[in-house]
Structure formats: C-alpha cells, structure tokens
Write an enzyme that holds these catalytic residues in place. Structure first.
Site, short mmCIF file in Angstrom:
data_model
loop_
_atom_site.label_atom_id
_atom_site.label_comp_id
_atom_site.label_asym_id
_atom_site.label_seq_id
_atom_site.Cartn_x
_atom_site.Cartn_y
_atom_site.Cartn_z
N TYR A 59 0.82 -1.22 0.00
CA TYR A 59 0.00 0.00 0.00
C TYR A 59 0.85 1.26 0.00
O TYR A 59 0.41 2.29 -0.52
CB TYR A 59 -1.00 -0.02 1.16
CG TYR A 59 -2.14 -0.95 0.85
CD1 TYR A 59 -3.15 -0.57 -0.04
CD2 TYR A 59 -2.18 -2.23 1.37
CE1 TYR A 59 -4.16 -1.45 -0.37
CE2 TYR A 59 -3.20 -3.12 1.04
CZ TYR A 59 -4.19 -2.72 0.17
OH TYR A 59 -5.19 -3.59 -0.18
N ARG A 62 1.28 1.79 -3.61
CA ARG A 62 0.02 2.24 -4.23
C ARG A 62 -0.23 3.71 -3.87
O ARG A 62 -0.66 4.50 -4.69
CB ARG A 62 -1.19 1.44 -3.72
CG ARG A 62 -1.15 -0.05 -3.90
CD ARG A 62 -1.69 -0.47 -5.24
NE ARG A 62 -0.70 -0.31 -6.30
CZ ARG A 62 0.41 -1.06 -6.42
NH1 ARG A 62 0.69 -2.00 -5.56
NH2 ARG A 62 1.25 -0.84 -7.41
N VAL A 94 -9.59 4.12 -4.55
CA VAL A 94 -8.99 4.58 -3.30
C VAL A 94 -7.95 5.66 -3.56
O VAL A 94 -7.20 6.05 -2.68
CB VAL A 94 -8.35 3.37 -2.54
CG1 VAL A 94 -9.44 2.43 -2.03
CG2 VAL A 94 -7.39 2.58 -3.43
N HIS A 110 -14.59 2.00 -0.56
CA HIS A 110 -13.46 1.14 -0.18
C HIS A 110 -12.33 1.90 0.51
O HIS A 110 -11.20 1.43 0.54
CB HIS A 110 -12.93 0.42 -1.43
CG HIS A 110 -13.90 -0.57 -2.00
ND1 HIS A 110 -13.81 -1.08 -3.27
CD2 HIS A 110 -15.00 -1.16 -1.45
CE1 HIS A 110 -14.82 -1.93 -3.49
NE2 HIS A 110 -15.54 -1.99 -2.41
N THR A 177 -15.60 -0.08 -14.15
CA THR A 177 -15.68 -1.17 -13.17
C THR A 177 -16.15 -2.45 -13.85
O THR A 177 -17.04 -2.42 -14.70
CB THR A 177 -16.59 -0.83 -11.97
OG1 THR A 177 -16.80 -2.01 -11.19
CG2 THR A 177 -17.92 -0.25 -12.37
P1 NAD Z 1 -11.55 -4.01 -12.14
O1 NAD Z 1 -10.06 -4.03 -12.28
O2 NAD Z 1 -12.23 -5.24 -11.69
O3 NAD Z 1 -12.18 -3.66 -13.57
C1 NAD Z 1 -11.72 -2.59 -14.33
C2 NAD Z 1 -12.74 -2.27 -15.39
O4 NAD Z 1 -12.34 -1.06 -16.02
C3 NAD Z 1 -12.86 -3.32 -16.49
O5 NAD Z 1 -14.24 -3.52 -16.78
C4 NAD Z 1 -12.16 -2.68 -17.70
O6 NAD Z 1 -12.76 -3.05 -18.94
C5 NAD Z 1 -12.38 -1.22 -17.42
N1 NAD Z 1 -11.32 -0.34 -17.97
C6 NAD Z 1 -9.98 -0.54 -18.02
N2 NAD Z 1 -9.37 0.51 -18.59
C7 NAD Z 1 -10.36 1.39 -18.90
C8 NAD Z 1 -10.37 2.67 -19.51
N3 NAD Z 1 -9.25 3.28 -19.92
N4 NAD Z 1 -11.55 3.29 -19.69
C9 NAD Z 1 -12.72 2.70 -19.29
N5 NAD Z 1 -12.77 1.49 -18.71
C10 NAD Z 1 -11.60 0.85 -18.51
O7 NAD Z 1 -11.90 -2.74 -11.28
P2 NAD Z 1 -13.08 -2.51 -10.24
O8 NAD Z 1 -14.36 -3.06 -10.76
O9 NAD Z 1 -12.99 -1.11 -9.78
O10 NAD Z 1 -12.55 -3.49 -9.10
C11 NAD Z 1 -12.83 -3.23 -7.93
C12 NAD Z 1 -11.61 -2.92 -7.02
O11 NAD Z 1 -10.45 -2.34 -7.57
C13 NAD Z 1 -12.09 -1.94 -6.06
O12 NAD Z 1 -12.16 -2.58 -4.84
C14 NAD Z 1 -11.04 -0.82 -5.99
O13 NAD Z 1 -10.87 -0.44 -4.64
C15 NAD Z 1 -9.86 -1.46 -6.55
N6 NAD Z 1 -8.80 -0.68 -7.22
C16 NAD Z 1 -8.78 0.69 -7.17
C17 NAD Z 1 -7.77 1.37 -7.87
C18 NAD Z 1 -7.75 2.88 -7.79
O14 NAD Z 1 -8.15 3.45 -6.78
N7 NAD Z 1 -7.29 3.54 -8.85
C19 NAD Z 1 -6.84 0.67 -8.60
C20 NAD Z 1 -6.90 -0.73 -8.63
C21 NAD Z 1 -7.90 -1.38 -7.93
#
Ligand code: NAD
Length: 234
Positions: A59, A62, A94, A110, A177
């Site tokens: 973390y 991250r 996050v 989250h 998502t």
């Molecule tokens: P996920 O990784 O499961 O899914 C990502 C989705 O985003 C996919 O459907 C994909 O097709 C789509 N995607 C990828 N690149 C894209 C783009 N450029 N434009 C539009 N869509 C795009 O992510 P999720 O559903 O958010 O998974 C949930 C978990 O991931 C959460 O618990 C979250 O806390 C965590 N997470 C957060 C971060 C962050 O804060 N940036 C990063 C990684 C994971």
C-alpha cells in the site's frame, strides 16, 4: 420505501478503469495488480495478520503512485457536471483522483489511500497523503497503523447511503468497473427503470439490465457524454 427520483440528480459509480489512463493499474485487466500480487496476501485481514510488513509495503507503493498520478480528462469531465447537476460520486477507487479533479460530493466505498487508521474497532483516522506507514507506527490508541482501505472480507462503507442515492438519480453513469466486486457491484440494481443509465468500460461480460453500454476508453467516452448532458441542462 424507494426514494423519489430527483430530475436534476446524477450518480456516477466509478471503478479502477477510470484511473487507468492516469497510469494506475486496474485489478483484473491484462496488466492488473492481481497478476503481480496475490490478493489473499495483500488485501485480506488474513494477509495482514500473516505479514503486515508486506501489506504495508504494497500500500505504500500504491499510495505514492496515486499521489504522483493526475486526474485525467474523464475525472475532469465528471467534475464539470457539478456546475449544472446535483452530482453524487460513489467510488470503489482509493486514489482520491475525483476530489483532485474538483468533484465536491464523493462517497468512498473502499476507503482512501491518503489516510491511515489504527487497528482497534473504533480507530482514529489520519491524513497522510503520500507518506509511507511502517511497522511499529502507532495510532493514538496504541494500535498499529494500517491503510484506511477496505480489504476483501471487511465491511464496505456507506452502502445504504449509496443505494439511496442510486435509487433517487435521474441519470446513472457507471464507469471503469468490471462489476465483479460485491457488494459495490449490486448498486447498479438500485437504479430506477425510468433513469437514464449508461455504462462505460473497455469490455463487459454482461451489461446490467436497462443500461446502455458505451465501450471504449473513459477519456474519450466520458467527456463526450458529459458534454451532451451539460447541453441538455441548459
Ligand atoms: P476491475 O479491475 O475489476 O475492472 C476494471 C474495469 O475497467 C474493467 O471492466 C475494464 O474493462 C475497465 N477499464 C480498463 N481501462 C479502462 C479505460 N481506460 N476506460 C474505461 N474502462 C476501462 O476494477 P473494479 O471493478 O474497480 O474493481 C474493484 C476494485 O479495484 C475496487 O475494490 C477498488 O478499490 C480497486 N482498485 C482501485 C484502484 C484505484 O483506486 N485507482 C486501482 C486498482 C484497484
């Protein structure tokens, strides 16, 4: 009882894909975090109990990446909606990029990387921005500090409030998502039949009922949609 639909209300439900073009890896795509790290080791209470140092290191990395990233055109477009609509953003992210783009009303399901908290049942929370957390660093109540994020197996925050917002929105935008993390993914079901419902991601295994799927990168799809919605508000 279902709340009344508010004609000027927009709810945005966002996930990791929204921040992908800010350089932050998603969880499940080809370069996703879970291809390089074990979910069980770094994002569960069991992983924390087994090796807190490894979890803190994960973390800390991250947190620094999120701090160094900048909001992209999609975050900025979403923030621009505040000028014409009552907007509530419900995010699984996050990284804090919605606020840094200027969005005013953000619900964090989250947690947030920029905060740390103790490990007691009612811990204090501390804003730490990009600072690392190390083993031995304690909360005022004497417990070890940990990232203020929700791990798999822990309770997601603000779900009831979030569901009420979705159920009272006239427009719902779901972006970036995979809708595979529950209970956050269940929120799409609260959207009303007569609401305008749009979902944007690169690909979708199953489009939620009643939603229009706009495939493509968030930085090209979201600004165009926002432009249309802003024109409709005039
Ligand atoms: P996920 O990784 O499961 O899914 C990502 C989705 O985003 C996919 O459907 C994909 O097709 C789509 N995607 C990828 N690149 C894209 C783009 N450029 N434009 C539009 N869509 C795009 O992510 P999720 O559903 O958010 O998974 C949930 C978990 O991931 C959460 O618990 C979250 O806390 C965590 N997470 C957060 C971060 C962050 O804060 N940036 C990063 C990684 C994971």
């Amino acid at each position: 009882m279902k709340p009344e639909v508010q004609p000027n209300k927009i709810v945005v439900l966002s996930g990791a894909g929204l921040s992908a073009e800010s350089g932050l890896p998603t969880f499940r795509d080809a370069n996703g975090l879970w291809n390089n790290f074990s979910l069980e080791e770094v994002a569960t209470p069991q992983g924390w109990a087994a090796n807190p140092e490894a979890v803190l290191a994960f973390y800390n990395e991250r947190r620094l990446s999120a701090y160094q990233a900048a909001p992209n055109a999609a975050h900025q477009a979403i923030a621009a909606l505040d000028a014409a609509y009552d907007v509530v953003i419900i995010t699984q992210n996050v990284d804090g990029l919605h606020e840094r783009a200027g969005s005013r009303n953000v619900i964090h399901l989250h947690g947030q990387l920029a905060w740390a908290r103790g490990t007691s049942p009612l811990p204090k929370r501390y804003r730490i921005d990009a600072a690392p957390v190390s083993l031995g660093q304690l909360c005022e109540d004497g417990t070890q500090l940990r990232p203020n994020v929700v791990w798999f197996g822990e309770d997601v925050q603000h779900m009831d409030e979030a569901r009420q917002h979705v159920a009272s929105a006239a427009r719902v935008l779901v972006v970036g998502t995979s809708l595979s993390v529950f209970p956050a993914a269940s929120l799409v079901k609260a959207a009303r039949g007569r609401a305008q419902k749009v979902i944007n991601s690169l690909a979708m295994k199953r489009v939620p009922f009643g939603f229009t799927f706009l495939p493509g990168k968030a930085t090209s799809i979201v600004p165009a949609l926002v432009q249309t919605w802003l024109e409709q508000a005039r």
